[in-house]
Design an enzyme around this catalytic site. Structure first.
Site, PDB file in Angstrom:
ATOM      1  CB  SER A  39       5.740  -0.468   9.888  1.00  0.00           C
ATOM      2  OG  SER A  39       4.458  -0.110   9.403  1.00  0.00           O
ATOM      3  CG  HIS A  61       6.949  -3.693   7.140  1.00  0.00           C
ATOM      4  ND1 HIS A  61       7.112  -5.015   6.787  1.00  0.00           N
ATOM      5  CD2 HIS A  61       5.682  -3.593   7.617  1.00  0.00           C
ATOM      6  CE1 HIS A  61       6.000  -5.688   7.047  1.00  0.00           C
ATOM      7  NE2 HIS A  61       5.108  -4.842   7.550  1.00  0.00           N
ATOM      8  CG  ASP A  91       2.256  -2.489   7.360  1.00  0.00           C
ATOM      9  OD1 ASP A  91       2.405  -3.722   7.279  1.00  0.00           O
ATOM     10  OD2 ASP A  91       2.840  -1.793   8.204  1.00  0.00           O
ATOM     11  CG  MET A 109      -3.622  -2.578   6.158  1.00  0.00           C
ATOM     12  SD  MET A 109      -3.952  -1.945   7.811  1.00  0.00           S
ATOM     13  CE  MET A 109      -2.358  -2.206   8.602  1.00  0.00           C
ATOM     14  CG  HIS A 159       2.477  -7.124   5.822  1.00  0.00           C
ATOM     15  ND1 HIS A 159       2.327  -6.802   7.154  1.00  0.00           N
ATOM     16  CD2 HIS A 159       1.695  -8.219   5.617  1.00  0.00           C
ATOM     17  CE1 HIS A 159       1.506  -7.664   7.732  1.00  0.00           C
ATOM     18  NE2 HIS A 159       1.093  -8.525   6.811  1.00  0.00           N
ATOM     19  CG  MET A 186      -2.042  -7.190   6.160  1.00  0.00           C
ATOM     20  SD  MET A 186      -1.704  -5.984   7.467  1.00  0.00           S
ATOM     21  CE  MET A 186      -0.539  -4.926   6.624  1.00  0.00           C
ATOM     22  CG  MET A 219       0.929 -10.976  11.140  1.00  0.00           C
ATOM     23  SD  MET A 219       1.738  -9.447  10.663  1.00  0.00           S
ATOM     24  CE  MET A 219       0.921  -8.246  11.723  1.00  0.00           C
ATOM     25  N   GLY A 248      -3.877  -5.131  10.986  1.00  0.00           N
ATOM     26  CA  GLY A 248      -4.875  -4.104  10.698  1.00  0.00           C
ATOM     27  C   GLY A 248      -4.533  -2.737  11.267  1.00  0.00           C
ATOM     28  N   GLY A 287      -1.478  -0.240  13.589  1.00  0.00           N
ATOM     29  CA  GLY A 287      -0.230  -0.048  14.302  1.00  0.00           C
ATOM     30  C   GLY A 287      -0.503   0.206  15.780  1.00  0.00           C
ATOM     31  N   GLY A 288       0.543   0.191  16.564  1.00  0.00           N
ATOM     32  CA  GLY A 288       0.440   0.592  17.964  1.00  0.00           C
ATOM     33  C   GLY A 288      -0.216  -0.401  18.897  1.00  0.00           C
ATOM     34  CG  ASP A 319       4.392  -6.439  11.077  1.00  0.00           C
ATOM     35  OD1 ASP A 319       4.371  -5.455  11.830  1.00  0.00           O
ATOM     36  OD2 ASP A 319       3.848  -6.457   9.957  1.00  0.00           O
ATOM     37  N   GLY A 329       4.079  -4.608  17.592  1.00  0.00           N
ATOM     38  CA  GLY A 329       4.434  -4.376  18.990  1.00  0.00           C
ATOM     39  C   GLY A 329       5.905  -4.555  19.290  1.00  0.00           C
ATOM     40  CB  SER A 335       3.853   2.873  17.225  1.00  0.00           C
ATOM     41  OG  SER A 335       3.944   1.562  17.729  1.00  0.00           O
TER      42      SER A 335
END
Ligand code: DX5
Ligand code: ZN
Length: 231
Positions: free
Chosen positions: A16, A41, A43, A45, A74, A76, A145, A150, A152-153, A183, A185, A206
């Site tokens: 990502s 990937h 993201d 948002m 992706h 969002m 998910m 919303g 990362g990390g 997606d 962690g 991350s």
């Protein structure tokens, strides 16, 4: 080297770019593909569907010439439909959306396909899988998910492994190729368990961009995936 989930389907690593250095995005996507990434990937948002604001079709078009691997968008965002054509034009290959963000799931899936992209449906940790009852045969990808979307990390939510097992059963039951992506962690130390639950496509932000050596992390992930299939 591509690790295989079974004879028919490979495991795919999808970094990502949310955790990449946005000031050097072209360089970052080239580096991660050279390090062994199968997919990028992307993201998106909107500060409305999720409490964060990231990148849109202009950035997708900007990175497209830098890589030949698929770009996995992706979304969002809410509403979804208006932005689909823009991402298709910007070079997206897969476009996924959240059922809560679309007023008409079947219409959005058709719209994505009409624009030449593969449609995917994304389930937040607390969202039931019931809309797969009818939508699954129309999809090319289901994205589970394993964190709330919303940011990362965040930490992987363990109960989402049950959801992955549930989706794997549903996909195997329809006997059609549908990617099962996870997606949030995803790390070297849990990717094997996630694969064992039935996933075949692994988003990691991350864990890859946060580590200095992208190839080392991706190689370590593939080693864990190889162990997961031979167990
Ligand atoms: C979260 C995004 C993820 C995120 C994953 O809403 O959809 O793709 O970048 O980041 P990590 O791998 O750091 O959890
Ligand atoms: Zn994502």
């Amino acid at each position: 080297m591509t690790t295989r989930r079974n004879a028919a389907r490979p495991f795919l690593i999808a970094p990502s770019i949310l955790s990449a250095d946005f000031a050097r995005l072209g360089e970052e996507v080239r580096a991660v593909v050279a390090a062994g990434a199968d997919i990028i990937h992307f993201d998106v948002m909107d500060n409305h569907y999720v409490p964060n604001l990231t990148i849109g079709p202009l950035v997708c078009a900007a990175i497209r010439p830098h890589v030949t691997v698929p770009i996995d968008v992706h979304l969002m965002v809410s509403p979804v439909d208006r932005i689909v054509a823009d991402f298709a034009k910007a070079g997206a290959n897969i476009i996924s959306f959240h059922p809560e963000a679309s007023g008409h799931i079947d219409r959005t899936i058709s719209l994505i396909r009409e624009h030449g992209c593969k449609p995917g449906l994304v389930f937040n940790p607390g969202t039931p899988l019931s809309c797969l009852d009818y939508a699954l045969p129309q999809l090319d990808l289901v994205l589970i998910m394993s964190v709330n979307p919303g940011f990362g990390g965040q930490q992987f939510i363990p109960y989402t492994l049950d959801k992955i097992r549930d989706v794997r059963k549903r996909i195997d039951a329809i006997g059609r190729e549908v990617m099962l992506e996870v997606d949030g962690g995803v790390k070297v130390d849990n990717i094997g368990a996630i694969a064992a639950a039935g996933a075949d496509t692994f988003v990691a932000g991350s864990a890859i961009f946060g580590a200095g050596d992208y190839a080392k992390t991706i190689t370590a992930m593939r080693a864990e995936l190889s162990k997961a299939v031979t167990q």
